[in-house]
Write a protein that holds these residues in place. Structure first.
Motif, short mmCIF file in Angstrom:
data_model
loop_
_atom_site.label_atom_id
_atom_site.label_comp_id
_atom_site.label_asym_id
_atom_site.label_seq_id
_atom_site.Cartn_x
_atom_site.Cartn_y
_atom_site.Cartn_z
N SER A 167 -22.78 62.21 43.18
CA SER A 167 -22.65 60.98 44.23
C SER A 167 -23.93 60.39 44.79
CB SER A 167 -22.41 61.85 45.78
OG SER A 167 -21.51 62.57 45.32
N THR A 218 -23.99 57.91 41.76
CA THR A 218 -22.27 56.57 41.29
C THR A 218 -23.26 55.15 43.22
OG1 THR A 218 -21.07 57.73 41.40
CG2 THR A 218 -20.36 55.87 42.61
N ARG A 241 -24.03 51.46 42.23
CA ARG A 241 -23.10 50.23 43.22
C ARG A 241 -23.81 49.43 44.22
NH1 ARG A 241 -17.63 51.11 43.79
NH2 ARG A 241 -18.16 50.21 45.97
#
Length: 519
Positions: free
Chosen positions: A446, A449, A453
């Motif tokens: 988590s 990622t 992003r």
């Protein structure tokens, strides 16, 4: 009634083939305990009331017996006679005696007692072996018992060490035992092999019932082979000492199966257990592992680690502080500990050499940055995600045992203790570890990622402070509308400041006209 019982025992003891007493049916309250070969029995011992233990109906094809008794942490004494002598008795939590049977003997007697003030819950079992089976501890030269089937266990913060006496070849009733140290031919005890086994109790299980139940899986050879992990096989030429990494608060049972490869027979020593902690300690015992200060520290450390996991790449200086804190903390901890103690990988034998271990460790530590050299932003985000989320694992370990903490703990032990290279570093991987591993992986994925992003389209890293200063300087020179453009150069500003300071020390001029009057 008690006098009649003693008379019957005395008459039976006087018959040929009966050793140490006779058999009688009784219970703990009457001072007599009856056992059967190959069957476990639970009983309680009290200090004022020693017990007589009786075993009967021994088969004629049995050459020797091993009687073993176990308790969780309170000591129990097992003896051939009521008079306790070093070479005829043993005291501890896991103790056993070997009975070498005489011809026609079908009954044995021994004595059990405890010196502990509190009642002791025990479990015991007598196991039988034939003349073809090796005799555990039959060539003992180090410990007190003439034939010692026991495993002697010592532990500290770094390692747990087990020691045992060499075995001897089996022999028939009424014959002389084979010599222990005369010749090293194939028909001597030097052909024997020793398989060392390790068995982990369920994590966070400190109950007495759980220990005694799992000890039953480590008493007999078939159960040991089916349930435990074989760590290493020793030959008769190896030292009868094996070291393991200490797992504080984790129950571990050790046992040794001695094999005769020529006759394809085997026998088990008396299993020994440890939690690498003390149940009797007032502070820091097995039931209350970890100080409050340790829990507070790792909780705050985990909160900072979570922040780094999700936001570390953007908050560059905070990340540098976090990583620097870890490395400097480990460095000074190792340095101070080595200087004050002066006295801690895998189980591959090649890694038992310190040079090979540290060269391999350093190469792996350098190889990963080299692989990601072309994409430094990804490398930094991966570092934030993995290390930041791992701090949560360390926080879990301060409250609830998990073997995942040994990823770093074993490296620290290797750096701190000079003898840790010889230790085997097996750890259990059970339900708690699967859950915590899933949490670690979920947080790491988590965090990685989210940061990847969020950083799309942005500069790889915050610009270097020198480049920022140089860029700002050029901007001030070229932009005349910038108020900072009209600021005098640094040299003129320094001279002006010095002139102001000099004026503070000049004398004040008196008021009035200073020039002479004209005539």
């Amino acid at each position: 009634m008690g006098l009649l019982r003693l008379l019957v025992l005395a008459m039976l003891a006087s018959k040929p083939g009966v050793t140490g007493g006779a058999e009688a049916v009784g219970n703990a309250s009457e001072g007599l305990l009856e056992f059967s070969v190959g069957k476990f029995r639970y009983f309680e011992l009290n200090r004022p009331f020693p017990e007589d233990a009786i075993l009967r109906h021994i088969s004629s094809n049995v050459s020797f017996l091993i009687f073993q008794i176990h308790s969780q942490y309170q000591n129990t004494t097992i003896s051939f006679s009521k008079t306790l002598l070093p070479n005829t008795s043993g005291t501890g939590t896991d103790k056993g005696l070997v009975f070498i049977l005489r011809p026609e003997q079908s009954m044995c007697t021994l004595y059990l007692q405890t010196l502990d003030a509190e009642p002791v819950q025990n479990m015991a079992i007598p196991l039988s072996y034939s003349e073809r089976d090796p005799i555990p501890g039959g060539c003992n030269l180090e410990f007190d018992l003439d034939i010692d089937p026991n495993i002697y266990l010592e532990y500290n913060f770094f390692e747990t060490t087990i020691k045992f006496a060499p075995a001897n070849l089996g022999y028939a009733r009424g014959t002389n035992p084979p010599p222990c140290d005369i010749g090293m031919e194939r028909d001597s005890r030097w052909r024997l092999l020793y398989d060392v086994y390790q068995y982990f109790l369920p994590e966070n299980d400190l109950t007495e019932e759980g220990l005694l139940k799992h000890l039953q899986r480590m008493a007999e050879v078939p159960q040991v082979k089916a349930n435990a992990i074989k760590v290493v096989t020793l030959t008769a030429n190896d030292k009868t000492t094996v070291s393991f990494s200490s797992l504080r608060g984790q129950g571990v049972i050790y046992n040794i199966v001695v094999r005769d490869p020529f006759l394809n027979t085997s026998a088990a020593y008396v299993p020994a257990h440890t939690y690498a902690c003390s149940f009797a300690a007032v502070e820091g015992n097995c039931s209350s592992l970890g100080r409050v200060s340790t829990k507070v520290f790792f909780t705050l450390f985990a909160l900072l680690g979570l922040f780094i996991c999700f936001f570390g790449h953007r908050f560059w200086k905070t990340e540098l502080f976090f990583i620097g804190f870890i490395f400097m903390g480990l460095f000074f901890y190792i340095l101070i500990t080595r200087l004050t103690l002066v006295k801690y990988d895998g189980n591959l034998k090649i890694f038992h050499d310190d040079g090979v271990f540290w060269v391999t460790f350093s190469c792996i530590a350098v190889l990963i940055p080299v692989v990601f050299m072309g994409c430094l932003r990804i490398l930094n985000i991966l570092t934030c995600g993995l290390i930041g989320s791992y701090s949560v694992v360390l926080a879990f370990d301060s409250y609830l045992y998990t073997s995942l903490s040994h990823i770093t703990l074993n490296v620290l032990k290797r750096a701190l203790n000079m003898d840790f290279h010889r230790a085997f570093t097996n750890v259990p991987f059970q339900t708690n570890d699967f859950i915590i591993l899933a949490v670690w992986g979920m947080l790491a994925v988590s965090g990685i990622t989210l940061q990847i992003r969020r950083e799309r389209g942005r500069p790889f890293f915050p610009p270097h402070p020198y480049k920022l200063w140089k860029r700002e300087r050029e901007r001030r020179v070229t932009n005349i509308l910038d108020p900072s453009y009209h600021i005098p150069p640094l040299r003129e500003r320094l001279y002006g400041r010095i002139a102001q300071i000099k004026e503070l020390f000049q004398k004040e001029q008196p008021a009035g006209e200073r020039t002479p009057l004209l005539l």
